[in-house]
Design an enzyme around this catalytic site. Structure first.
Site, mmCIF file in Angstrom:
data_model
loop_
_atom_site.group_PDB
_atom_site.id
_atom_site.type_symbol
_atom_site.label_atom_id
_atom_site.label_comp_id
_atom_site.label_asym_id
_atom_site.label_seq_id
_atom_site.Cartn_x
_atom_site.Cartn_y
_atom_site.Cartn_z
ATOM 1 N N ASP A 76 0.836 -1.207 0.000
ATOM 2 C CA ASP A 76 0.000 0.000 0.000
ATOM 3 C C ASP A 76 0.868 1.254 0.000
ATOM 4 O O ASP A 76 2.099 1.170 0.120
ATOM 5 C CB ASP A 76 -0.977 -0.002 1.190
ATOM 6 C CG ASP A 76 -0.276 -0.174 2.536
ATOM 7 O OD1 ASP A 76 0.973 -0.219 2.585
ATOM 8 O OD2 ASP A 76 -0.985 -0.271 3.558
ATOM 9 N N ASN A 145 -7.025 -1.112 14.301
ATOM 10 C CA ASN A 145 -8.465 -1.259 14.016
ATOM 11 C C ASN A 145 -8.755 -2.500 13.173
ATOM 12 O O ASN A 145 -9.852 -2.668 12.662
ATOM 13 C CB ASN A 145 -8.992 -0.007 13.301
ATOM 14 C CG ASN A 145 -8.341 0.192 11.939
ATOM 15 O OD1 ASN A 145 -7.418 -0.526 11.568
ATOM 16 N ND2 ASN A 145 -8.832 1.155 11.185
ATOM 17 N N HIS A 147 -7.277 -3.227 10.305
ATOM 18 C CA HIS A 147 -7.059 -3.079 8.855
ATOM 19 C C HIS A 147 -5.856 -3.904 8.410
ATOM 20 O O HIS A 147 -4.946 -4.193 9.189
ATOM 21 C CB HIS A 147 -6.942 -1.602 8.436
ATOM 22 C CG HIS A 147 -5.647 -0.937 8.752
ATOM 23 N ND1 HIS A 147 -5.462 0.423 8.661
ATOM 24 C CD2 HIS A 147 -4.446 -1.423 9.151
ATOM 25 C CE1 HIS A 147 -4.225 0.728 8.976
ATOM 26 N NE2 HIS A 147 -3.585 -0.371 9.278
ATOM 27 N N GLU A 152 -9.752 -0.935 5.065
ATOM 28 C CA GLU A 152 -10.222 -0.408 6.345
ATOM 29 C C GLU A 152 -11.549 -1.055 6.749
ATOM 30 O O GLU A 152 -12.321 -1.498 5.888
ATOM 31 C CB GLU A 152 -10.428 1.111 6.225
ATOM 32 C CG GLU A 152 -9.173 1.898 5.859
ATOM 33 C CD GLU A 152 -8.271 2.169 7.061
ATOM 34 O OE1 GLU A 152 -8.333 1.437 8.064
ATOM 35 O OE2 GLU A 152 -7.483 3.141 6.975
HETATM 36 P P1 PGA Z 1 2.693 -0.687 12.362
HETATM 37 O O1 PGA Z 1 1.473 -0.454 11.391
HETATM 38 O O2 PGA Z 1 3.459 -1.846 11.841
HETATM 39 O O3 PGA Z 1 3.479 0.580 12.317
HETATM 40 O O4 PGA Z 1 2.114 -0.975 13.722
HETATM 41 C C1 PGA Z 1 0.634 -1.502 11.039
HETATM 42 C C2 PGA Z 1 -0.620 -0.954 10.420
HETATM 43 O O5 PGA Z 1 -1.176 0.037 10.913
HETATM 44 O O6 PGA Z 1 -1.073 -1.539 9.424
#
Ligand code: PGA
Length: 248
Positions: A76, A145, A147, A152
């Site tokens: 992404d 959350n 995702h 999302e």
């Molecule tokens: P992080 O992000 O590895 O920085 O915790 C993961 C995400 O929010 O998809």
């Protein structure tokens, strides 16, 4: 510790800490590349996989040629950040994976940051994935959350590459702290693209992910918690640390 509550297709391993989790992840990835040198790796960014990528890169020290056919696709990207911005997933991947392993442009696919037409960019990535895919190993982090990429939570999910409206949790992510107030959106592979990967490596660490991990393990499969879709996949390995797994 190995923990598989319901399903031998979804394996949980709890490691002592982020370092141990990263070591195991790096071993998993190196073994997969040695088994299939032209492996297509879908790479998440963020704080979770950074150390795993570092150790993965290091595992090729002295025999870098073993990674010379590795292919990478970016999971992404932040839309609304200018090209070259340090917060982009592109800058992250160049620094942690593509540069150190010398992944040449012909072996890399990713949403370009700063494009004028994000929908066309998503179409281009979808076409490239059609030609080069499916992904062999998809490395994922878990959003607080639920995702995955920028898929999302919501009443519906999209199967393929698309422009995503970001949740508040995503907008609060440290990668874009410096861009608060900008008009950010996401460009992401879709949930179908993730689920069509041959194998999935999900990494989860730290107390802030505890509730999300609990929901993943105990909750129903629901678009309101996209990571739960992974229960529909036949080959998921989830590596987490003791902090994230506390209380499970
Ligand atoms: P992080 O992000 O590895 O920085 O915790 C993961 C995400 O929010 O998809």
């Amino acid at each position: 510790m190995r923990y598989h509550p319901h399903n031998r297709h979804f394996l949980f391993f709890v490691q002592a800490d982020h370092e141990e989790m990263s070591r195991r992840a790096a071993r998993y990835l190196s073994m997969r590349v040695r088994d299939k040198p032209d492996l297509l790796l879908c790479a998440a960014t963020g704080g979770t996989p950074t150390r795993a990528y570092e150790l993965f890169v290091r595992s090729f020290d002295g025999h870098r040629h073993e990674a010379s056919r590795l292919r990478v696709i970016k999971l992404d990207e932040w839309g609304g950040l200018p090209e070259g911005d340090e917060g982009t997933c592109e800058a992250y991947l160049q620094r942690h994976l593509l540069g150190p392993l010398n992944v040449t442009p012909d072996r890399y696919t990713g949403f370009r940051p700063g494009v004028a037409d994000p929908a066309a960019e998503c179409d281009a990535v979808a076409t490239a994935l059609d030609e080069k895919g499916p992904v062999d190993v998809c490395v994922l982090g878990l959003g607080v959350n639920g995702h995955l990429g920028f898929n999302e939570p919501g009443p519906a999910l999209q199967a393929h590459s698309h422009v995503a409206k970001l949740s508040q949790e995503s907008l609060d992510h440290p990668m874009v702290r410096h861009a608060r107030g900008s008009d950010l959106y996401g460009l992401t592979l879709g949930m179908g693209d993730v689920l069509h990967s041959r194998s999935i490596l999900l990494l989860v660490n730290g107390a802030p992910k505890r509730e999300a991990l609990r929901r993943l393990i105990t909750g129903p499969v629901a678009t309101e918690f996209p990571a739960s879709m992974l229960w529909l996949h036949p080959d998921v390995t989830c590596l987490c640390d003791a902090d994230a797994a506390e209380g499970l």
